[in-house]
Design an enzyme around this catalytic site. Sequence first.
Site, PDB file in Angstrom:
ATOM      1  N   CYS A  62     128.554  -2.067  -3.333  1.00  0.00           N
ATOM      2  CA  CYS A  62     128.029  -2.482  -2.030  1.00  0.00           C
ATOM      3  C   CYS A  62     126.986  -3.588  -2.151  1.00  0.00           C
ATOM      4  CB  CYS A  62     127.482  -1.286  -1.269  1.00  0.00           C
ATOM      5  SG  CYS A  62     126.114  -0.426  -2.086  1.00  0.00           S
ATOM      6  N   HIS A 119     122.982   2.645  -0.050  1.00  0.00           N
ATOM      7  CA  HIS A 119     124.171   1.916   0.398  1.00  0.00           C
ATOM      8  C   HIS A 119     123.754   0.836   1.381  1.00  0.00           C
ATOM      9  CE1 HIS A 119     128.465   1.371   0.823  1.00  0.00           C
ATOM     10  NE2 HIS A 119     128.319   1.335   2.131  1.00  0.00           N
ATOM     11  N   HIS A 161     131.293  -3.735   3.837  1.00  0.00           N
ATOM     12  CA  HIS A 161     130.632  -3.047   2.728  1.00  0.00           C
ATOM     13  C   HIS A 161     131.690  -2.653   1.708  1.00  0.00           C
ATOM     14  CE1 HIS A 161     131.768   1.161   4.088  1.00  0.00           C
ATOM     15  NE2 HIS A 161     132.151   0.403   5.097  1.00  0.00           N
TER      16      HIS A 161
END
Length: 188
Positions: free
Chosen positions: A91, A144, A160
């Site tokens: 990510c 994340h 992502h």
Amino acid sequence: MQKLLYLFLGFLMLNCGVKKKTTYSKSKNYSKTRKVTVEASTSNPNNPPNRSTRNSSKEHSTVADNIINTALTFSGTRYKYGGTTKKGMDCSGLLFVSFGEHDVKLPRVSYHMAEEGKKVKIRNVEKGDLLFFKTRKRARRINHVGMVVAVEGDEIKFIHASTSRGVIVSSLREGYWNHAFVKATRVL
């Protein structure tokens, strides 16, 4: 057996922490075909505007579009922890490379990226803003990150790299992402 369990737990702790979430349509015409609803713009991503003139909304949008176009070129790339190439991405690697190709420096790790830029209320996010998540129940820090690629009414779409599906565009409306959301920042 116990060594295998520790190995598995170690792997889970090292990845971006994204769990697989499958959403099925309730319509009778359900199809498992993945549909991408965000397309790259026709502007030239190799010609970014001068950084000193990025303050206007139009130029911010152009820079954001260029970075989004770069990120979208990685769509479908498999997930790889620490990856920063078409062979595999994580990510933060996706955003590190996408922003870096347009001379915008970001830290390499998601929780360090979260310390950059200006915090933005979710109702004010724009294309190019970063979204940060804690995807584990007892996560002590952000693990994340994604980038807003479109804002359509009250729906926010972001790109992502998920551990299960690689580089994809998701919606913040999805329960999993909505629940894991921590904050948004603007770095452009």
